[in-house]
Design a protein around this motif. Structure first.
Motif, PDB file in Angstrom:
ATOM      1  N   PRO A  98      -2.790  16.235  -5.116  1.00  0.00           N
ATOM      2  CA  PRO A  98      -4.211  15.932  -4.923  1.00  0.00           C
ATOM      3  C   PRO A  98      -4.986  17.236  -4.738  1.00  0.00           C
ATOM      4  CG  PRO A  98      -2.839  14.634  -3.419  1.00  0.00           C
ATOM      5  CD  PRO A  98      -1.932  15.604  -4.115  1.00  0.00           C
ATOM      6  N   ASN A  99      -6.077  17.408  -5.440  1.00  0.00           N
ATOM      7  CA  ASN A  99      -6.820  18.669  -5.322  1.00  0.00           C
ATOM      8  C   ASN A  99      -8.295  18.460  -5.032  1.00  0.00           C
ATOM      9  OD1 ASN A  99      -7.384  17.616  -7.814  1.00  0.00           O
ATOM     10  ND2 ASN A  99      -7.250  19.523  -8.930  1.00  0.00           N
ATOM     11  N   PRO A 100      -8.608  17.744  -3.916  1.00  0.00           N
ATOM     12  CA  PRO A 100     -10.021  17.622  -3.577  1.00  0.00           C
ATOM     13  C   PRO A 100     -10.611  19.000  -3.277  1.00  0.00           C
ATOM     14  CG  PRO A 100      -8.663  16.884  -1.758  1.00  0.00           C
ATOM     15  CD  PRO A 100      -7.743  17.141  -2.897  1.00  0.00           C
ATOM     16  N   PHE A 101     -11.900  19.159  -3.520  1.00  0.00           N
ATOM     17  CA  PHE A 101     -12.568  20.411  -3.164  1.00  0.00           C
ATOM     18  C   PHE A 101     -12.740  20.455  -1.649  1.00  0.00           C
ATOM     19  CE2 PHE A 101     -14.577  19.292  -7.368  1.00  0.00           C
ATOM     20  CZ  PHE A 101     -13.740  20.111  -8.099  1.00  0.00           C
ATOM     21  N   GLY A 155      -2.346  10.280   0.147  1.00  0.00           N
ATOM     22  CA  GLY A 155      -2.637   9.154  -0.737  1.00  0.00           C
ATOM     23  C   GLY A 155      -4.127   8.934  -0.894  1.00  0.00           C
ATOM     24  N   GLN A 156      -4.856   9.068   0.235  1.00  0.00           N
ATOM     25  CA  GLN A 156      -6.314   8.908   0.168  1.00  0.00           C
ATOM     26  C   GLN A 156      -6.938  10.013  -0.675  1.00  0.00           C
ATOM     27  OE1 GLN A 156      -6.965   8.908   4.414  1.00  0.00           O
ATOM     28  NE2 GLN A 156      -7.461   6.729   4.421  1.00  0.00           N
ATOM     29  N   GLN A 157      -6.417  11.237  -0.505  1.00  0.00           N
ATOM     30  CA  GLN A 157      -6.934  12.357  -1.294  1.00  0.00           C
ATOM     31  C   GLN A 157      -6.764  12.085  -2.782  1.00  0.00           C
ATOM     32  OE1 GLN A 157      -5.461  16.222  -0.235  1.00  0.00           O
ATOM     33  NE2 GLN A 157      -6.166  16.095   1.865  1.00  0.00           N
ATOM     34  N   GLN A 158      -5.603  11.520  -3.141  1.00  0.00           N
ATOM     35  CA  GLN A 158      -5.358  11.262  -4.556  1.00  0.00           C
ATOM     36  C   GLN A 158      -6.314  10.195  -5.084  1.00  0.00           C
ATOM     37  OE1 GLN A 158      -4.532  12.901  -6.906  1.00  0.00           O
ATOM     38  NE2 GLN A 158      -2.353  12.808  -7.281  1.00  0.00           N
ATOM     39  N   ARG A 159      -6.569   9.165  -4.266  1.00  0.00           N
ATOM     40  CA  ARG A 159      -7.524   8.148  -4.707  1.00  0.00           C
ATOM     41  C   ARG A 159      -8.934   8.718  -4.773  1.00  0.00           C
ATOM     42  NH1 ARG A 159      -6.767   3.635  -0.820  1.00  0.00           N
ATOM     43  NH2 ARG A 159      -5.183   4.957   0.157  1.00  0.00           N
ATOM     44  N   ASP A 176      -1.267  13.128 -14.412  1.00  0.00           N
ATOM     45  CA  ASP A 176      -0.112  14.020 -14.557  1.00  0.00           C
ATOM     46  C   ASP A 176       0.751  13.909 -13.299  1.00  0.00           C
ATOM     47  OD1 ASP A 176       1.684  15.933 -15.233  1.00  0.00           O
ATOM     48  OD2 ASP A 176       0.255  17.592 -15.368  1.00  0.00           O
ATOM     49  N   GLU A 177       1.759  13.081 -13.322  1.00  0.00           N
ATOM     50  CA  GLU A 177       2.608  12.800 -12.163  1.00  0.00           C
ATOM     51  C   GLU A 177       1.798  12.574 -10.891  1.00  0.00           C
ATOM     52  OE1 GLU A 177       6.142  15.156 -11.652  1.00  0.00           O
ATOM     53  OE2 GLU A 177       5.756  16.126 -13.568  1.00  0.00           O
ATOM     54  N   PRO A 178       0.944  11.564 -10.875  1.00  0.00           N
ATOM     55  CA  PRO A 178      -0.023  11.415  -9.770  1.00  0.00           C
ATOM     56  C   PRO A 178       0.638  11.061  -8.443  1.00  0.00           C
ATOM     57  CG  PRO A 178      -0.028   9.464 -11.156  1.00  0.00           C
ATOM     58  CD  PRO A 178       0.844  10.469 -11.855  1.00  0.00           C
ATOM     59  N   CYS A 179       1.869  10.588  -8.459  1.00  0.00           N
ATOM     60  CA  CYS A 179       2.486  10.132  -7.213  1.00  0.00           C
ATOM     61  C   CYS A 179       3.620  11.047  -6.759  1.00  0.00           C
ATOM     62  CB  CYS A 179       3.009   8.708  -7.376  1.00  0.00           C
ATOM     63  SG  CYS A 179       1.716   7.576  -7.900  1.00  0.00           S
ATOM     64  N   ALA A 180       3.780  12.178  -7.451  1.00  0.00           N
ATOM     65  CA  ALA A 180       4.925  13.039  -7.165  1.00  0.00           C
ATOM     66  C   ALA A 180       4.941  13.526  -5.723  1.00  0.00           C
ATOM     67  CB  ALA A 180       4.922  14.226  -8.122  1.00  0.00           C
ATOM     68  N   SER A 181       3.752  13.642  -5.098  1.00  0.00           N
ATOM     69  CA  SER A 181       3.756  14.155  -3.726  1.00  0.00           C
ATOM     70  C   SER A 181       3.367  13.074  -2.713  1.00  0.00           C
ATOM     71  CB  SER A 181       2.807  15.355  -3.624  1.00  0.00           C
ATOM     72  OG  SER A 181       1.501  14.949  -3.943  1.00  0.00           O
ATOM     73  N   LEU A 182       3.496  11.805  -3.120  1.00  0.00           N
ATOM     74  CA  LEU A 182       3.049  10.734  -2.227  1.00  0.00           C
ATOM     75  C   LEU A 182       4.205   9.868  -1.729  1.00  0.00           C
ATOM     76  CD1 LEU A 182      -0.124   9.501  -4.126  1.00  0.00           C
ATOM     77  CD2 LEU A 182       0.064  11.288  -2.412  1.00  0.00           C
ATOM     78  N   ASP A 183       3.984   9.208  -0.572  1.00  0.00           N
ATOM     79  CA  ASP A 183       4.994   8.305  -0.028  1.00  0.00           C
ATOM     80  C   ASP A 183       4.941   6.973  -0.784  1.00  0.00           C
ATOM     81  OD1 ASP A 183       3.342   6.184   1.640  1.00  0.00           O
ATOM     82  OD2 ASP A 183       2.392   8.144   1.895  1.00  0.00           O
ATOM     83  N   PRO A 184       5.967   6.113  -0.598  1.00  0.00           N
ATOM     84  CA  PRO A 184       6.044   4.876  -1.383  1.00  0.00           C
ATOM     85  C   PRO A 184       4.838   3.961  -1.216  1.00  0.00           C
ATOM     86  CG  PRO A 184       8.117   5.281  -0.273  1.00  0.00           C
ATOM     87  CD  PRO A 184       7.158   6.307   0.228  1.00  0.00           C
ATOM     88  N   ILE A 185       4.266   3.888  -0.007  1.00  0.00           N
ATOM     89  CA  ILE A 185       3.133   2.981   0.193  1.00  0.00           C
ATOM     90  C   ILE A 185       1.912   3.474  -0.577  1.00  0.00           C
ATOM     91  CG2 ILE A 185       1.521   2.063   1.908  1.00  0.00           C
ATOM     92  CD1 ILE A 185       3.905   2.041   3.856  1.00  0.00           C
ATOM     93  N   SER A 186       1.637   4.788  -0.474  1.00  0.00           N
ATOM     94  CA  SER A 186       0.519   5.353  -1.224  1.00  0.00           C
ATOM     95  C   SER A 186       0.756   5.195  -2.717  1.00  0.00           C
ATOM     96  CB  SER A 186       0.346   6.833  -0.898  1.00  0.00           C
ATOM     97  OG  SER A 186       0.216   7.019   0.480  1.00  0.00           O
TER      98      SER A 186
END
Lengths: 255, 288
Positions: A98-101, A155-159, A176-186
Motif C-alpha cells: 500500500p502506498n498512500p501519500f 488493509g485499510q491503506q490498500q483499500r 499488482d499482488e495487492p494482498c502480498a503484504s496483508l493478513d487473511p482478513i484484509s
C-alpha cells in the motif's frame, strides 16, 4: 482500429526488453470487459512487467524497451503519440505494498482529481465519499477524513489506494499482488471488493496465491520465463490444464 | 594486571577523543562569554544591540551594533532570495529529471563549487561582479550588499543543493509510482507529492545554507564596502557582524572596550548560528 472490438484490452505480439534481457516473449492476450483476469507464475516470469505495460508504468524503468501493441477499446496505447498520462487516467493501478501519500485520507483521494484540474469543491467532496464507499472503506473512516492516511492499518491503506484510483474514473484496474503484504482478513475484504468492482470495471490481477486466482478470476494466464504458457477460463486452467508445466505449477510442484 | 592497565588507559584516551568536540565548544563558549560580557561594564545591553552608531575608537566610544546586525540580515536575506529558488530547482533537476551522466557531472560541479575558498570567490567578485553591479545600477560604487548577496548565494548553493537532493532522493519510490499511476504528470508528482514529502529535509537544507551565509566573513569583507551605517537597501555599502570582527580585531587594544565589544559580537554570531543549526537539526530528524 483493431478487429477484435469485444475485448476491452488486447496485447498483441508483445516483446519486452530490459537492456539486452528479453523479459517478455511474443505475448498475445485478450482481456474481456467486466471480468477479472488473473496472471500467475513463478517469481521473475514477467507477470509484473506485463501488467505494468498495460498502463505504461514500464516507462519509469530506464533502459526498458517494448515492441508490439496494447489496445484499449481498439486504440493502441503504446503509440508514442498518445500521452502516458491519459492512459494512466483510464487504466489505474494498485501496488503490492500500500502506498498512500503522507497526507490526510481526504487529500489522498482528492489528489487524483486535483491533478486532473478539478477545482469544484462540492464535486471533489462528493467524489471522495463515493470512492470511499465503492472501496468499502467509508464506514471505517467517515469520522476521520482529516487523519493522516499512514495511521490506517495495512488493509485499510490498500483499500484507500483502491479508492484513490477509483476517484480518477478509470475503466480498467490493474492490481499488482495487492494482498502480498496483508493478513487473511484484509485479503478477504479486498477479494470481495474485486468481485463487486467487476460489475463496473475490468480487472487484471497479478497474484502468487493460487487460491486467490481461483476465487476471484474468470480468466487466468500462466506465465513462465517470459512466455504466456496457457491462457483460458480459470475453471479450465485449475481443473484441466492443457499444458504439463501449468499443471506442475498449480499443483505446487515448482514455483 | 599490566594488560588491564593498558586497556584502562586506552579506553580513557578514546573517551577523551570522543568528548573532545564537546569540551572545545564549551571552552570556546566560556571564553567568548568571559571576554564578551565585559563590554556591558561600559555600555548597557539595550544600547549595544539597538545603538545606531558604531564608532569604537572615538572618544567616548560609541558601541551600537544595530548597523552591523542589519548589514548581516540584509546580505543574508539577499543571498537566500537568490540561492533558495535556484538551489531547490537544481536539487529537483538532479534528483528527478537529469539523466545518469548529466547527474554525475552536475553533482561534481556542485562539489567543486563548495571547494572554492571564500577568498577566491571574494576576489572574483571584486574584479567581475562589483564593476558589473556599479554599471548596471549606475551607482557610485559597486561595493554593495547586493554584490555580497550574490557571492554568498554561490557559497550557500552547494549546501542547499546537496542536502535537498538527499531529502528528495530519500522519498520512497512508491509515492512516485502511486502519483504516476493516478495520471499525474511528472511536474505534478514533483510539486504535489515529492516536495511535500521531502519538506523537512528541504527546510533543513535552506537553514544550513543560511547558516553558512551568516558565518561567512572573507568574501563579504572584500566586496560589501564595509561602511558601518544602517543600510536602507541592498544597493548600498554595508558591513556585516563577521567582517567587523575580522577587520578590527587586529587593531583593537587588548582589554579595551572595543576589544570586549568585538567579543560580544562573537557571542551574538554564536547564538544566531547555534539557533539556526538547532532548527535545521530539528527538521532533519523530524521523522526519526
Amino acid at each position: 482500429m483493431h478487429e477484435k472490438m469485444n475485448a476491452k484490452m488486447e496485447a498483441r505480439e508483445i516483446n519486452f526488453y530490459y537492456g539486452a534481457v528479453r523479459a517478455l516473449k511474443n505475448i498475445n492476450m485478450s482481456i474481456t470487459g467486466n471480468t477479472v483476469t488473473a496472471i500467475i507464475g513463478p517469481s521473475g516470469c514477467g507477470k509484473s512487467t506485463f501488467i505494468r505495460l498495460l498502463n505504461r508504468m514500464h516507462e519509469l524503468v530506464a533502459g526498458s524497451r517494448v515492441e508490439g501493441h496494447v489496445y484499449l477499446d481498439g486504440k493502441d496505447i503504446l503509440d508514442p503519440t498518445i500521452d502516458a498520462v491519459d492512459v494512466r487516467r483510464s487504466v489505474g493501478m494498485v501496488f503490492q505494498k500500500p502506498n498512500p501519500f503522507p497526507k490526510t485520507i481526504f487529500e489522498n483521494i482528492s489528489y487524483g482529481l486535483t491533478v486532473n484540474n478539478v477545482r469544484d469543491k462540492d464535486y471533489i467532496e462528493a467524489k471522495v465519499v463515493e470512492s470511499l464507499k465503492k472501496a468499502a472503506l467509508w464506514d471505517e473512516v467517515k469520522d476521520r477524513l482529516k487523519d493522516n492516511a499512514l495511521r490506517l492499518s495495512g488493509g485499510q491503506q490498500q483499500r484507500l489506494c483502491i479508492a484513490r484510483c477509483l476517484a480518477v474514473g478509470p475503466e480498467v484496474l490493474l492490481f499488482d499482488e495487492p494482498c502480498a503484504s496483508l493478513d487473511p482478513i484484509s485479503t478477504g475484504k479486498i477479494e470481495e471488493l474485486m468481485l463487486e468492482l467487476k460489475k463496473n470495471y475490468t480487472i487484471v490481477i497479478v497474484t502468487h496465491n493460487m487460491q486467490q486466482a481461483a476465487r476471484v478470476s474468470d480468466t487466468t494466464g500462466f506465465f513462465l520465463m517470459g512466455e504466456l504458457i496457457e491462457f483460458g477460463k480459470t475453471q479450465d486452467i485449475f481443473t484441466a490444464p492443457k499444458n504439463k508445466q501449468t499443471e506442475a505449477y498449480i499443483t505446487g510442484r515448482f514455483g | 594486571m599490566l594488560r588491564k592497565f593498558k586497556e584502562f588507559v586506552i579506553e580513557k584516551l578514546i573517551l577523551l577523543c570522543g568528548i573532545a568536540s564537546v569540551i572545545f565548544v564549551a571552552l570556546i563558549f566560556v571564553f567568548l562569554l568571559k571576554e564578551g560580557l565585559s563590554v556591558f561594564k561600559f555600555v548597557r545591553i539595550g544600547e549595544f544591540l539597538a545603538g545606531r552608531s558604531w564608532y569604537p575608537i572615538s572618544e567616548p566610544a560609541q558601541l551600537g551594533i544595530l548597523p552591523l546586525i542589519l548589514g548581516s540580515l540584509w546580505v543574508t536575506f539577499g543571498a537566500a532570495v537568490i540561492s533558495v529558488p535556484i538551489g531547490l530547482g537544481c536539487a529537483v533537476y538532479i534528483a528527478e529529471i537529469a539523466p545518469g551522466r548529466t547527474k554525475e557531472v552536475l553533482k561534481g560541479g556542485i562539489e567543486l563549487l563548495a571547494a572554492i575558498p571564500s577568498v577566491v570567490l571574494g576576489f572574483i567578485g571584486m574584479v567581475t561582479l562589483v564593476p558589473l553591479v556599479k554599471n548596471v545600477f549606475h551607482l557610485s560604487t559597486g561595493l554593495t550588499g547586493l554584490s555580497g548577496s550574490i557571492i554568498l548565494a554561490f557559497m550557500a548553493m552547494p549546501t542547499i543543493v546537496s542536502i535537498a537532493e538527499d531529502a528528495l532522493y530519500a522519498v520512497p519510490k512508491s509515492y512516485k509510482e502511486g502519483a504516476f499511476a493516478l495520471g499525474a504528470t511528472h511536474w505534478q508528482t514533483i510539486w504535489r507529492v515529492l516536495l511535500p514529502a521531502a519538506s523537512s529535509g528541504i527546510v533543513a537544507a535552506v537553514m544550513l545554507g543560511i547558516g553558512r551565509v551568516i558565518g561567512e566573513t572573507m568574501a563579504v569583507m572584500m566586496i560589501t564596502g564595509n561602511s558601518a551605517v544602517i543600510p536602507r537597501g541592498l544597493l548600498e555599502p554595508l558591513r556585516t557582524l563577521t567582517a567587523t570582527i575580522a577587520a578590527e580585531m587586529g587593531e583593537a587594544v587588548v582589554g579595551s572596550e572595543h576589544y570586549f565589544a568585538l567579543f560580544a559580537i562573537g557571542i551574538i554570531l554564536f547564538i544566531i548560528s547555534f539557533a539556526i543549526n538547532v532548527t535545521a537539526d530539528l527538521f532533519l530528524h523530524k521523522h526519526k
